[in-house]
Design a protein around this motif. Structure first.
Motif, PDB file in Angstrom:
ATOM      1  N   SER A 170       0.833  -1.198   0.000  1.00 36.14           N
ATOM      2  CA  SER A 170       0.000   0.000   0.000  1.00 36.14           C
ATOM      3  C   SER A 170       0.869   1.249   0.000  1.00 36.14           C
ATOM      4  CB  SER A 170      -0.908   0.011   1.224  1.00 36.14           C
ATOM      5  OG  SER A 170      -1.781  -1.099   1.228  1.00 36.14           O
ATOM      6  N   THR A 171       0.328   2.309  -0.546  1.00 31.03           N
ATOM      7  CA  THR A 171       1.067   3.572  -0.560  1.00 31.03           C
ATOM      8  C   THR A 171       0.097   4.721  -0.341  1.00 31.03           C
ATOM      9  OG1 THR A 171       2.450   5.055  -1.863  1.00 31.03           O
ATOM     10  CG2 THR A 171       0.852   3.724  -3.075  1.00 31.03           C
ATOM     11  N   LEU A 172       0.596   5.757   0.322  1.00 33.23           N
ATOM     12  CA  LEU A 172      -0.200   6.961   0.522  1.00 33.23           C
ATOM     13  C   LEU A 172       0.170   8.036  -0.488  1.00 33.23           C
ATOM     14  CD1 LEU A 172      -0.006   7.157   4.426  1.00 33.23           C
ATOM     15  CD2 LEU A 172      -1.910   6.325   3.050  1.00 33.23           C
ATOM     16  N   GLN A 173       1.098   7.696  -1.384  1.00 31.41           N
ATOM     17  CA  GLN A 173       1.607   8.647  -2.370  1.00 31.41           C
ATOM     18  C   GLN A 173       0.460   9.222  -3.193  1.00 31.41           C
ATOM     19  OE1 GLN A 173       4.988   9.043  -2.499  1.00 31.41           O
ATOM     20  NE2 GLN A 173       5.059  10.594  -4.102  1.00 31.41           N
ATOM     21  N   GLY A 174       0.276  10.540  -3.084  1.00 35.09           N
ATOM     22  CA  GLY A 174      -0.732  11.215  -3.888  1.00 35.09           C
ATOM     23  C   GLY A 174      -2.167  10.983  -3.455  1.00 35.09           C
ATOM     24  N   LYS A 175      -2.386  10.224  -2.394  1.00 34.89           N
ATOM     25  CA  LYS A 175      -3.747   9.949  -1.941  1.00 34.89           C
ATOM     26  C   LYS A 175      -4.375  11.205  -1.329  1.00 34.89           C
ATOM     27  CE  LYS A 175      -3.833   5.429  -2.751  1.00 34.89           C
ATOM     28  NZ  LYS A 175      -4.757   4.804  -3.710  1.00 34.89           N
ATOM     29  N   ARG A 176      -5.645  11.374  -1.557  1.00 34.25           N
ATOM     30  CA  ARG A 176      -6.394  12.469  -0.941  1.00 34.25           C
ATOM     31  C   ARG A 176      -6.902  11.990   0.410  1.00 34.25           C
ATOM     32  NH1 ARG A 176     -10.698  13.079  -5.483  1.00 34.25           N
ATOM     33  NH2 ARG A 176     -10.360  10.835  -5.328  1.00 34.25           N
ATOM     34  N   VAL A 177      -6.509  12.705   1.465  1.00 34.05           N
ATOM     35  CA  VAL A 177      -6.821  12.305   2.844  1.00 34.05           C
ATOM     36  C   VAL A 177      -7.725  13.352   3.482  1.00 34.05           C
ATOM     37  CG1 VAL A 177      -5.868  11.780   5.117  1.00 34.05           C
ATOM     38  CG2 VAL A 177      -4.610  11.120   3.060  1.00 34.05           C
TER      39      VAL A 177
ATOM     40  N   ILE B 120      -9.764   8.123   4.728  1.00 34.16           N
ATOM     41  CA  ILE B 120     -10.253   8.887   5.884  1.00 34.16           C
ATOM     42  C   ILE B 120      -9.320   8.602   7.058  1.00 34.16           C
ATOM     43  CG2 ILE B 120     -12.150   9.246   7.503  1.00 34.16           C
ATOM     44  CD1 ILE B 120     -14.031   8.180   5.269  1.00 34.16           C
ATOM     45  N   LEU B 121      -8.720   9.656   7.608  1.00 29.15           N
ATOM     46  CA  LEU B 121      -7.918   9.531   8.817  1.00 29.15           C
ATOM     47  C   LEU B 121      -8.863   9.743   9.991  1.00 29.15           C
ATOM     48  CD1 LEU B 121      -5.321   9.354  10.490  1.00 29.15           C
ATOM     49  CD2 LEU B 121      -4.924  11.777   9.986  1.00 29.15           C
ATOM     50  N   ASP B 122      -9.120   8.673  10.718  1.00 32.30           N
ATOM     51  CA  ASP B 122     -10.148   8.678  11.763  1.00 32.30           C
ATOM     52  C   ASP B 122      -9.497   8.475  13.129  1.00 32.30           C
ATOM     53  OD1 ASP B 122     -12.963   8.515  12.696  1.00 32.30           O
ATOM     54  OD2 ASP B 122     -12.442   6.427  13.138  1.00 32.30           O
TER      55      ASP B 122
ATOM     56  N   ARG C  48      -7.513   5.105  12.941  1.00 38.05           N
ATOM     57  CA  ARG C  48      -7.787   4.244  11.793  1.00 38.05           C
ATOM     58  C   ARG C  48      -7.543   4.993  10.482  1.00 38.05           C
ATOM     59  NH1 ARG C  48     -13.897   2.067  12.818  1.00 38.05           N
ATOM     60  NH2 ARG C  48     -14.257   4.333  12.801  1.00 38.05           N
ATOM     61  N   LEU C  49      -7.100   4.253   9.490  1.00 35.59           N
ATOM     62  CA  LEU C  49      -7.164   4.705   8.105  1.00 35.59           C
ATOM     63  C   LEU C  49      -8.257   3.879   7.451  1.00 35.59           C
ATOM     64  CD1 LEU C  49      -3.550   5.177   6.671  1.00 35.59           C
ATOM     65  CD2 LEU C  49      -5.132   6.905   7.543  1.00 35.59           C
ATOM     66  N   ILE C  50      -9.219   4.557   6.840  1.00 35.94           N
ATOM     67  CA  ILE C  50     -10.371   3.897   6.242  1.00 35.94           C
ATOM     68  C   ILE C  50     -10.436   4.256   4.768  1.00 35.94           C
ATOM     69  CG2 ILE C  50     -12.900   3.796   6.252  1.00 35.94           C
ATOM     70  CD1 ILE C  50     -12.765   4.459   9.261  1.00 35.94           C
ATOM     71  N   ASP C  51     -10.670   3.265   3.930  1.00 37.82           N
ATOM     72  CA  ASP C  51     -10.826   3.513   2.504  1.00 37.82           C
ATOM     73  C   ASP C  51     -12.016   4.452   2.301  1.00 37.82           C
ATOM     74  OD1 ASP C  51     -11.917   3.041  -0.277  1.00 37.82           O
ATOM     75  OD2 ASP C  51     -10.140   1.748  -0.391  1.00 37.82           O
TER      76      ASP C  51
ATOM     77  N   LYS D  53     -13.754   5.154  -0.185  1.00 42.06           N
ATOM     78  CA  LYS D  53     -14.805   4.744  -1.128  1.00 42.06           C
ATOM     79  C   LYS D  53     -15.568   3.512  -0.640  1.00 42.06           C
ATOM     80  CE  LYS D  53     -12.475   6.660  -5.187  1.00 42.06           C
ATOM     81  NZ  LYS D  53     -11.432   7.365  -4.416  1.00 42.06           N
ATOM     82  N   THR D  54     -14.850   2.554  -0.080  1.00 49.04           N
ATOM     83  CA  THR D  54     -15.491   1.304   0.323  1.00 49.04           C
ATOM     84  C   THR D  54     -15.741   1.196   1.824  1.00 49.04           C
ATOM     85  OG1 THR D  54     -13.413   0.101   0.680  1.00 49.04           O
ATOM     86  CG2 THR D  54     -14.289   0.174  -1.577  1.00 49.04           C
ATOM     87  N   GLY D  55     -15.036   1.991   2.628  1.00 41.82           N
ATOM     88  CA  GLY D  55     -15.155   1.883   4.082  1.00 41.82           C
ATOM     89  C   GLY D  55     -14.299   0.776   4.674  1.00 41.82           C
ATOM     90  N   ALA D  56     -13.498   0.118   3.840  1.00 45.50           N
ATOM     91  CA  ALA D  56     -12.642  -0.964   4.338  1.00 45.50           C
ATOM     92  C   ALA D  56     -11.551  -0.403   5.253  1.00 45.50           C
ATOM     93  CB  ALA D  56     -12.007  -1.706   3.161  1.00 45.50           C
ATOM     94  N   LEU D  57     -11.196  -1.206   6.248  1.00 45.58           N
ATOM     95  CA  LEU D  57     -10.149  -0.803   7.182  1.00 45.58           C
ATOM     96  C   LEU D  57      -8.787  -0.996   6.525  1.00 45.58           C
ATOM     97  CD1 LEU D  57      -9.526   0.124  10.109  1.00 45.58           C
ATOM     98  CD2 LEU D  57      -9.356  -2.304  10.716  1.00 45.58           C
TER      99      LEU D  57
END
Length: 216
Positions: free
Chosen positions: A29-36, A126-128, A155-158, A160-164
């Motif tokens: 997994s990578t956070l590169q360029g992800k919108r948080v 989503i940074l929760d 938690r980091l949550i997807d 779009k899907t809500g997956a953990l």
């Protein structure tokens, strides 16, 4: 002995029952360029646990929460989850080139991932961060001395899907057991010492989460 037993029982009740096993970010997994986007919650109840109130069982627990909430309000004590969220988001942007979206200031109605996905649209992640428990309580062996308990779930949550994606539970006592403060010391000077301990707890949580779960 009765007071000690009541104190122990109340501490268990106030600590909250949350199961949050650590889930580290997958190696691929990578956070590169992800919108948080960062979630927000209403400020949780704070408990100021003293020997006198502990003697009254659950009625005492209600009084502790009332006294704690009044202290938080009168001294403008911030929920450490805010500091943790900001620190983690800044590090994700600086170290992993994530894009942190502007805060929407939408207060989450619950912490169900499906609810969060609907409340915070447009993000990849989503940074929760949620405070599960924050309080100070006395040592059963020394009623004049106190320690501070803080627990938060990160938690980091997807988005779009809500997956953990990742998860870590922080449980921290930032006080020195060899030199515990008094109740008066914690509350003095607009609760300056209590704020200092909560700040220390937030920093410890950030360090733990980044090393064990987020690999930031």
């Amino acid at each position: 002995m009765k007071n000690v037993c009541c104190a122990a029982a109340i501490a268990v009740v106030l600590s909250g029952c949350v199961s949050a096993p650590t889930k580290s970010l997958d190696a691929g997994s990578t956070l590169q360029g992800k919108r948080v986007v960062v979630s927000e919650y209403a400020k949780p109840d704070f408990s100021a646990m003293t020997p006198g109130k502990a003697a009254f069982g659950l009625f005492g627990a209600m009084a502790m929460i009332s006294a704690g909430n009044e202290l938080v309000k009168s001294e403008s004590i911030e929920d450490p989850a805010i500091e943790i969220s900001q620190h983690l988001a800044n590090d994700m942007a600086a170290k992993r080139s994530a894009t942190v979206l502007p805060a929407s200031h939408q207060i989450a109605t619950d912490d169900n991932p499906a609810t969060l996905v609907k409340m915070y649209p447009g993000a990849d992640v989503i940074l929760d961060v949620k405070t599960i428990n924050w309080m100070y309580n006395y040592y059963p062996s020394n009623w004049g001395k106190y320690h501070v308990n803080y627990a938060a779930r990160v938690r980091l949550i997807d988005g779009k899907t809500g997956a953990l994606v990742a998860q870590q539970l922080c449980k921290i006592d930032p006080t020195d057991p060899n030199d515990p403060p008094t109740n008066d010391a914690l509350r003095a000077d607009h609760a300056a010492l209590l704020k200092q301990f909560l700040h220390k707890a937030a920093n410890s949580c950030v360090s733990d989460v980044e090393q064990q779960a987020l690999r930031v």
